[in-house]
Enzyme design. Sequence first.
Site: not given
Lengths: 249, 249
Positions: B11, B198, B201
Site C-alpha cells: 500500500s 496512521d 503510511h
Amino acid sequence: MRPQIYLFGDSITEGSFCDGGWGSSLAHHFSRTMDVVLRGYSGYNTRWALKVVERVLPAENGGAPLAVTVFFGANDACILDRCSGFQHVPLHEYKQNLHSIASFLKNQWPTTLILLITPPPIDEEERLKHPYVENPLGLPERTNEAAGAYAKACIEVAGERGIPVIDLWTKMQQFPDWQKVCLRKSFSLENSQKNNSDGLHLNQTGNKVVFEEVVTKLRENGLSLETLPFDLPLISEIDTKDPLKAFEK
Amino acid sequence: MRPQIYLFGDSITEGSFCDGGWGSSLAHHFSRTMDVVLRGYSGYNTRWALKVVERVLPAENGGAPLAVTVFFGANDACILDRCSGFQHVPLHEYKQNLHSIASFLKNQWPTTLILLITPPPIDEEERLKHPYVENPLGLPERTNEAAGAYAKACIEVAGERGIPVIDLWTKMQQFPDWQKVCLRKSFSLENSQKNNSDGLHLNQTGNKVVFEEVVTKLRENGLSLETLPFDLPLISEIDTKDPLKAFEK
C-alpha cells in the site's frame, strides 16, 4: 497488460504530476485499474504536436489505450505580434490540427476514447508579472479573449467529430474570483513552489477542476472504478483463513 | 518507447500518487525522461507478491524497464498472533521471497536495476488509534521492533545479491520526533485527508524522504536527468525563428 490512458498536451499536461496535479490525481484514483501515461511537452502548440504525434503515440506501443486526452491551445493562442509569437498558430489551423490529431488517433485506435480539453482562461495581470521571455512591449503575450476563441474552436472540433470535450475556459470562469481560485499560488501549501502558477498554469484547485472533469467524462463514456476490472485481488477479497486461494489462477 | 521504472510494492507503493506522494514526485521529476509505472497492491506481503510477480511484470510488456523498486515487508512484519496475523510471513521466508523476486527480475531483465526498499518504522501508538480490522487484544498488530528486523533482513538480501537498498527504517528514525515528522497527518495541508497517515503510511514528509532516496539511488546507478535523454525537443532548444526545424527527424 493494464489498460492505459495517455495524457497528451503542453505544459499544463507535462506539469500535471505536481503535488495535487490532475495527472497524479488520476493515477491515484485509478491506481489499481489503469496506467496514466504522461506525454506533456511544455510550450508545444498543435502544429508541433501534429509533427510528433506518431512518435509520441506509436501504434506498436502494445494495445490501444482506453483513452487519450488531447489538451492544447494555450500556446497556439499566444498573440502573433507579442513576445511569444513564435508559438502562435492561427485559429483555423489550430482547428485543422486538432482534427488531424484526432483523425490520426481514430485511424490507429478506432475504439480509443479521444477527450479534448480546451485551454484554460488567462489571468493577464499575472502573466505580466511572470514573463517567460523578455517582454519589451509590456503587453500580455496571452489574453483571455484569445484563449476563449481557441476554446470555442476546440469545442467546435469536438462537435464536428462527435467526441467529448471539457470546456475548461468556461468551467473555470464560473468560479467567482476564478483568477485567484484556479490560477494563483496558494501559499498555505508546503509545496506550493511546485505549482508554478503564473496566470496560465493551474494551482491545486485548478488542477482539481481538471481532474474532476476528466473523471466525469471518462465515467460518461463507460470508464470508471465501477466498470474497470481491478488488477489482482483486493485485500478485502482475500480469505484471511486461506489467503493463497485468491492467487490461484 | 520511453524508458520505464516500475514501482512494485504494497500500500505504501499503491498510495504513492497521493498529493506529494513519492510516486507522483518521481513521475513529476522524470516527466520528460521516464515513465513511472505503478504496481502497488495494498496489504500484500512477499508471499503473495511472489505468486503474482510474473503477472505484474511480464516479459512481454515491451522492453526491459530501467529499474524496478521492490518495496515489501510492512505486511510480512505483522505479528503472527495479533489481528493482522494472516498477512504475516516468517522472517526467513521473507528473505527467501525477496531473493526469489529479485532472481525472477534478474533472470528476465538482466540489465534492469533492482532497488530494494525496507519497510518504514512503525508508530505503534498511532496504529492502535487506526485499526484496519477489529483488534480485541488491544495490542498493535505491527511493532517497530518487528519492522526493524524485516528491514535488517531486506538489507541482508541486498548485500547478498550486491544490489542497492534504501534503509527507510533507519533513515526515517534519524529525524527527531520521526513519528510526527514522517508518519502523522499534517493538518496544514488542504488535501491532507488524501494521506491516510496512521502510524504505518507516510505523510508528505515521509513521502519526500522516499522520493529523495530513490532519486539518489537511481543517480548512483547512472539514472538521472543528466544521463537520460529527454523525449522530444525542449522549448528552450526550439529556434524561435524556425521552430519546425527542431522536429525534422
